[in-house]
Scaffold this motif. Structure first.
Motif, PDB file in Angstrom:
ATOM      1  N   MET A   1     -36.592 -74.104  18.084  1.00 51.32           N
ATOM      2  CA  MET A   1     -38.297 -74.389  19.138  1.00 51.32           C
ATOM      3  C   MET A   1     -38.408 -72.877  19.341  1.00 51.32           C
ATOM      4  O   MET A   1     -38.064 -71.742  19.814  1.00 51.32           O
ATOM      5  CB  MET A   1     -38.224 -75.412  20.750  1.00 51.32           C
ATOM      6  N   TYR A   2     -39.384 -72.334  19.890  1.00 53.34           N
ATOM      7  CA  TYR A   2     -40.267 -71.515  19.595  1.00 53.34           C
ATOM      8  C   TYR A   2     -40.869 -71.246  21.137  1.00 53.34           C
ATOM      9  O   TYR A   2     -41.299 -71.783  21.329  1.00 53.34           O
ATOM     10  CB  TYR A   2     -40.815 -70.748  18.582  1.00 53.34           C
TER      11      TYR A   2
ATOM     12  N   GLY B   1     -29.995 -61.557  27.915  1.00 52.39           N
ATOM     13  CA  GLY B   1     -30.642 -62.488  27.010  1.00 52.39           C
ATOM     14  C   GLY B   1     -29.956 -64.254  26.715  1.00 52.39           C
ATOM     15  O   GLY B   1     -30.985 -65.036  26.233  1.00 52.39           O
ATOM     16  N   HIS B   2     -28.869 -64.505  26.976  1.00 53.99           N
ATOM     17  CA  HIS B   2     -28.351 -65.203  27.228  1.00 53.99           C
ATOM     18  C   HIS B   2     -28.784 -66.828  27.930  1.00 53.99           C
ATOM     19  O   HIS B   2     -28.248 -68.027  27.166  1.00 53.99           O
ATOM     20  CB  HIS B   2     -26.895 -65.316  27.232  1.00 53.99           C
ATOM     21  N   SER B   3     -29.110 -66.524  29.018  1.00 56.31           N
ATOM     22  CA  SER B   3     -29.214 -67.309  29.726  1.00 56.31           C
ATOM     23  C   SER B   3     -31.274 -67.431  29.687  1.00 56.31           C
ATOM     24  O   SER B   3     -31.867 -69.013  29.252  1.00 56.31           O
ATOM     25  CB  SER B   3     -29.373 -67.113  30.977  1.00 56.31           C
ATOM     26  N   LEU B   4     -32.065 -66.438  29.348  1.00 53.75           N
ATOM     27  CA  LEU B   4     -33.566 -66.709  29.610  1.00 53.75           C
ATOM     28  C   LEU B   4     -33.884 -66.839  28.201  1.00 53.75           C
ATOM     29  O   LEU B   4     -35.062 -67.788  27.611  1.00 53.75           O
ATOM     30  CB  LEU B   4     -33.656 -65.230  29.943  1.00 53.75           C
ATOM     31  N   VAL B   5     -33.452 -66.189  26.619  1.00 53.86           N
ATOM     32  CA  VAL B   5     -33.948 -66.549  25.761  1.00 53.86           C
ATOM     33  C   VAL B   5     -34.041 -68.208  25.396  1.00 53.86           C
ATOM     34  O   VAL B   5     -34.822 -68.218  25.500  1.00 53.86           O
ATOM     35  CB  VAL B   5     -33.701 -65.997  24.704  1.00 53.86           C
ATOM     36  N   PRO B   6     -32.781 -68.797  25.778  1.00 52.89           N
ATOM     37  CA  PRO B   6     -32.971 -70.407  25.476  1.00 52.89           C
ATOM     38  C   PRO B   6     -33.581 -70.865  26.241  1.00 52.89           C
ATOM     39  O   PRO B   6     -34.698 -71.896  25.833  1.00 52.89           O
ATOM     40  CB  PRO B   6     -31.249 -70.907  25.891  1.00 52.89           C
TER      41      PRO B   6
END
Length: 292
Positions: free
Chosen positions: A1-2, A34-39
């Motif tokens: 998903m984008y 970014g390991h929490s925010l990007v997902p």
């Protein structure tokens, strides 16, 4: 998903990042590792209009000693915390906690500031900053503000960090003589987040009785929490194994617990008690070795 579309910014300095955060308003969000925010963005749980990447801001990186404190820049990675000679020699329990986060890929990108600003209730740092008595330094374009760790975590994924602020650094006092710390974690078998994680800091008096104790717990509720009642029960005690276990079990009713897919509340309460007893015992052993 984008993720939904957003405008990307990569400021070279903290001052420029704060100017952007102020001018862009509530539609802007900072990104660290970014390991929490990007997902979350890919699932469209979070849809910022502007993303401010802090990776070029060198003033937010690094570890140093200042007087009786260790100062860790918010953009310092877990790997740097884990491998820092300063942290390993002066706050070894924090180095251990960092080494237990996820996997090497995550530890090489994820940052201490990103983790504490995200305030995941199963993350490792929250229990440790509570037990170690850390202070978070937040900066806005006009103000610098210090927040004690016990005032930092408000609820699920929520801290006292204001929308116009960036978490700049974490300040942790050095352990005094006759003081020891430990962190014990029961990891989720897949995610490696803490099913239960307990950090303990124990100070012994000359008779090797408990002169002070701080307990931080993660993984059991909507936010990390202190084990206040256990601290009160154990202060002045000899911290023998049976005594610590009995106090941990007796205090477990006071824990603010949520069940999860692995454990119901009763099992989690029991696991938390055992983990707390182990952490206190290891902190006590460390305190005895740290005696002068």
């Amino acid at each position: 998903m984008y993720p939904a579309s957003f405008e990307y910014h990569k400021p070279p300095s903290l001052e420029r990042a704060l100017d952007l955060l102020t001018s862009l308003g509530s539609g802007a969000k900072c990104i660290a590792g970014g390991h929490s925010l990007v997902p979350a963005m890919k699932l469209r749980l979070i849809q910022p209009d502007h993303l401010i990447d802090l990776s070029l801001v060198e003033s937010l990186k690094g570890i140093r000693r200042e007087s009786e404190e260790i100062v860790i820049g918010a953009m310092t990675t877990h790997w740097h915390v884990e491998s820092s000679p300063i942290v390993r020699s002066m706050l070894p329990s924090l180095a251990i906690a960092a080494s237990l986060i996820a996997d090497p890929q995550v530890r090489n990108r994820g940052t201490i500031g990103g983790s504490l600003a995200n305030a995941d209730p199963a993350a490792d740092y929250p229990a440790n900053v509570l037990a170690l008595g850390a202070t978070m330094i937040c900066k806005s374009a006009t103000e610098t503000r210090a927040v004690a760790a016990e005032d930092w975590f408000k609820s699920l994924l929520t801290t006292t960090l204001r929308s116009n602020e960036i978490l700049a650094e974490v300040r942790i006092p050095l352990l005094a003589a006759r003081c020891g710390a430990a962190y014990i974690k029961v990891p989720h078998p897949a995610s490696r987040f803490a099913v239960v994680g307990v950090a303990a800091v124990v100070t012994l008096d000359q008779a090797e009785r408990c002169a002070g104790i701080r307990i931080g717990i993660t993984g059991i509720g909507e936010k990390a929490q202190r084990g206040y009642l256990a601290e009160v029960a154990l202060r002045g005690s000899s911290l023998q194994r049976r005594e610590v276990l009995d106090a941990s079990l007796a205090m477990s009713d006071a824990f603010d617990l949520d069940e999860d897919v692995l454990l119901d509340v009763q099992d989690k309460r029991y696991l938390c008690s055992l983990t707390m007893a182990r952490a206190i015992h290891e902190a006590t052993v460390a305190a005895r070795k740290h005696a002068i």
